[in-house]
Design a protein around this motif. Structure first.
Motif, PDB file in Angstrom:
ATOM      1  N   ASN A   1       0.831  -1.207   0.000  1.00  0.00           N
ATOM      2  CA  ASN A   1       0.000   0.000   0.000  1.00  0.00           C
ATOM      3  C   ASN A   1       0.864   1.256   0.000  1.00  0.00           C
ATOM      4  N   THR A   2       1.854   1.288   0.871  1.00  0.00           N
ATOM      5  CA  THR A   2       2.755   2.435   0.964  1.00  0.00           C
ATOM      6  C   THR A   2       3.485   2.651  -0.353  1.00  0.00           C
ATOM      7  N   SER A   3       3.996   1.576  -0.928  1.00  0.00           N
ATOM      8  CA  SER A   3       4.740   1.669  -2.181  1.00  0.00           C
ATOM      9  C   SER A   3       3.858   2.166  -3.321  1.00  0.00           C
ATOM     10  N   ALA A   4       2.628   1.690  -3.390  1.00  0.00           N
ATOM     11  CA  ALA A   4       1.714   2.114  -4.455  1.00  0.00           C
ATOM     12  C   ALA A   4       1.350   3.589  -4.316  1.00  0.00           C
ATOM     13  N   LEU A   5       1.013   4.000  -3.114  1.00  0.00           N
ATOM     14  CA  LEU A   5       0.564   5.379  -2.914  1.00  0.00           C
ATOM     15  C   LEU A   5       1.687   6.400  -3.066  1.00  0.00           C
TER      16      LEU A   5
ATOM     17  N   LYS B   1      12.972   3.230   0.186  1.00  0.00           N
ATOM     18  CA  LYS B   1      13.377   4.627  -0.025  1.00  0.00           C
ATOM     19  C   LYS B   1      12.817   5.506   1.095  1.00  0.00           C
ATOM     20  N   LEU B   2      11.594   5.235   1.483  1.00  0.00           N
ATOM     21  CA  LEU B   2      10.955   6.010   2.543  1.00  0.00           C
ATOM     22  C   LEU B   2      11.533   5.640   3.911  1.00  0.00           C
ATOM     23  N   GLU B   3      11.806   4.352   4.108  1.00  0.00           N
ATOM     24  CA  GLU B   3      12.444   3.924   5.357  1.00  0.00           C
ATOM     25  C   GLU B   3      13.810   4.604   5.493  1.00  0.00           C
ATOM     26  N   ASN B   4      14.564   4.654   4.403  1.00  0.00           N
ATOM     27  CA  ASN B   4      15.879   5.299   4.438  1.00  0.00           C
ATOM     28  C   ASN B   4      15.765   6.788   4.733  1.00  0.00           C
ATOM     29  N   ALA B   5      14.721   7.438   4.215  1.00  0.00           N
ATOM     30  CA  ALA B   5      14.515   8.863   4.488  1.00  0.00           C
ATOM     31  C   ALA B   5      14.277   9.092   5.982  1.00  0.00           C
ATOM     32  N   ILE B   6      13.507   8.215   6.593  1.00  0.00           N
ATOM     33  CA  ILE B   6      13.252   8.321   8.035  1.00  0.00           C
ATOM     34  C   ILE B   6      14.542   8.092   8.812  1.00  0.00           C
ATOM     35  N   ASN B   7      15.279   7.045   8.434  1.00  0.00           N
ATOM     36  CA  ASN B   7      16.537   6.737   9.122  1.00  0.00           C
ATOM     37  C   ASN B   7      17.582   7.837   8.934  1.00  0.00           C
TER      38      ASN B   7
ATOM     39  N   GLY C   1      16.878  10.987   9.060  1.00  0.00           N
ATOM     40  CA  GLY C   1      16.470  12.173   9.801  1.00  0.00           C
ATOM     41  C   GLY C   1      15.128  12.767   9.425  1.00  0.00           C
ATOM     42  N   ARG C   2      14.428  12.193   8.470  1.00  0.00           N
ATOM     43  CA  ARG C   2      13.122  12.735   8.060  1.00  0.00           C
ATOM     44  C   ARG C   2      12.015  12.043   8.855  1.00  0.00           C
ATOM     45  N   GLN C   3      12.074  12.135  10.183  1.00  0.00           N
ATOM     46  CA  GLN C   3      11.128  11.435  11.056  1.00  0.00           C
ATOM     47  C   GLN C   3       9.684  11.893  10.886  1.00  0.00           C
ATOM     48  N   ALA C   4       9.465  13.067  10.344  1.00  0.00           N
ATOM     49  CA  ALA C   4       8.096  13.553  10.154  1.00  0.00           C
ATOM     50  C   ALA C   4       7.281  12.613   9.265  1.00  0.00           C
ATOM     51  N   LEU C   5       7.944  11.832   8.417  1.00  0.00           N
ATOM     52  CA  LEU C   5       7.223  10.868   7.578  1.00  0.00           C
ATOM     53  C   LEU C   5       6.431   9.866   8.416  1.00  0.00           C
ATOM     54  N   ILE C   6       6.914   9.580   9.600  1.00  0.00           N
ATOM     55  CA  ILE C   6       6.246   8.599  10.474  1.00  0.00           C
ATOM     56  C   ILE C   6       4.815   9.027  10.766  1.00  0.00           C
ATOM     57  N   THR C   7       4.554  10.314  10.769  1.00  0.00           N
ATOM     58  CA  THR C   7       3.235  10.815  11.154  1.00  0.00           C
ATOM     59  C   THR C   7       2.165  10.655  10.087  1.00  0.00           C
ATOM     60  N   VAL C   8       2.523  10.256   8.869  1.00  0.00           N
ATOM     61  CA  VAL C   8       1.519  10.172   7.810  1.00  0.00           C
ATOM     62  C   VAL C   8       0.756   8.849   7.797  1.00  0.00           C
TER      63      VAL C   8
ATOM     64  N   HIS D   1       1.683   5.442   7.313  1.00  0.00           N
ATOM     65  CA  HIS D   1       1.963   4.335   6.399  1.00  0.00           C
ATOM     66  C   HIS D   1       3.067   3.454   6.982  1.00  0.00           C
ATOM     67  N   THR D   2       3.354   2.357   6.296  1.00  0.00           N
ATOM     68  CA  THR D   2       4.362   1.423   6.759  1.00  0.00           C
ATOM     69  C   THR D   2       5.629   1.605   5.946  1.00  0.00           C
ATOM     70  N   PHE D   3       6.596   2.281   6.545  1.00  0.00           N
ATOM     71  CA  PHE D   3       7.842   2.599   5.859  1.00  0.00           C
ATOM     72  C   PHE D   3       8.904   1.562   6.207  1.00  0.00           C
ATOM     73  N   LEU D   4       8.688   0.355   5.719  1.00  0.00           N
ATOM     74  CA  LEU D   4       9.623  -0.744   5.930  1.00  0.00           C
ATOM     75  C   LEU D   4       9.998  -1.339   4.578  1.00  0.00           C
ATOM     76  N   GLN D   5      11.227  -1.719   4.444  1.00  0.00           N
ATOM     77  CA  GLN D   5      11.729  -2.318   3.210  1.00  0.00           C
ATOM     78  C   GLN D   5      10.904  -3.546   2.842  1.00  0.00           C
ATOM     79  N   GLY D   6      10.596  -3.683   1.543  1.00  0.00           N
ATOM     80  CA  GLY D   6       9.866  -4.863   1.071  1.00  0.00           C
ATOM     81  C   GLY D   6       8.670  -4.539   0.201  1.00  0.00           C
ATOM     82  N   GLY D   7       8.410  -3.247  -0.060  1.00  0.00           N
ATOM     83  CA  GLY D   7       7.338  -2.846  -0.967  1.00  0.00           C
ATOM     84  C   GLY D   7       7.938  -2.273  -2.235  1.00  0.00           C
ATOM     85  N   ILE D   8       7.481  -2.749  -3.388  1.00  0.00           N
ATOM     86  CA  ILE D   8       8.026  -2.323  -4.682  1.00  0.00           C
ATOM     87  C   ILE D   8       6.863  -1.975  -5.623  1.00  0.00           C
ATOM     88  N   PRO D   9       6.930  -0.807  -6.270  1.00  0.00           N
ATOM     89  CA  PRO D   9       5.874  -0.467  -7.231  1.00  0.00           C
ATOM     90  C   PRO D   9       5.907  -1.389  -8.445  1.00  0.00           C
TER      91      PRO D   9
END
Length: 161
Positions: A89-93, A100-106, A108-115, A117-125
């Motif tokens: 779902n996260t990858s599609a949206l 890529k999103l998990e790496n952004a959080i790691n 320093g872009r922690q604000a992504l956590i508040t949206v 979604h599941t920002f864990l490796q393993g989703g591919i469009p």
């Protein structure tokens, strides 16, 4: 009748002008079928078995992140199904790999956590002709990297026929 004869050319031009914007607003969009989703999951399962994955849940969603098909391999922990769906779902949206999103959080872009979604490796469009038509998510294999590798293998399925 005289009014129609006198103004017919103007009415015709107006009809043409008003019809042009309506046509310009139409977008052709490809969608994943259930059959294509099953082929994607089948390719992912073959790869998982070749790499001796200890398990895994594999989900395919449409471009809106809605579940089309889910398969859970034997030996997979129960929550893996939910996590796989959320990764897809996260990858599609976001139209991007969830890593890529998990790496952004790691990074320093922690604000992504508040949206939410599941920002864990393993989703591919899943893309067709440059258009994101859905995504695949995998959870429950030996590692986050193996989840992603299984998902990538699924995206290589031949779904054009």
């Amino acid at each position: 009748m005289k009014f129609l004869q006198q103004h017919f050319p103007l009415l015709l031009i107006a009809a043409v002008i008003f019809s042009i914007p309506a046509k310009a607003q139409l977008i052709t969009q490809k969608t994943l079928s259930l059959e294509a989703s099953k082929k994607i999951v089948a390719a992912a399962v073959v790869y998982a078995k070749e790499k001796a994955a200890p398990g895994g849940a594999i989900a395919v969603v449409d471009n809106g992140g809605n579940l089309i098909y889910l398969e859970r391999l034997d030996g997979t922990f129960a929550a893996a199904s939910e996590v796989a769906i959320k990764k897809a779902n996260t990858s599609a949206l976001f139209k991007a790999p969830s890593a890529k999103l998990e790496n952004a959080i790691n990074s320093g872009r922690q604000a992504l956590i508040t949206v939410g979604h599941t920002f864990l490796q393993g989703g591919i469009p899943i893309t067709i002709d440059g258009q994101v038509v859905g995504a695949i998510g995998v959870s429950g294999s030996a590692s986050a990297q193996q989840d992603e590798d299984i998902a990538i293998a699924g995206t290589k399925a031949n779904i054009s026929n």
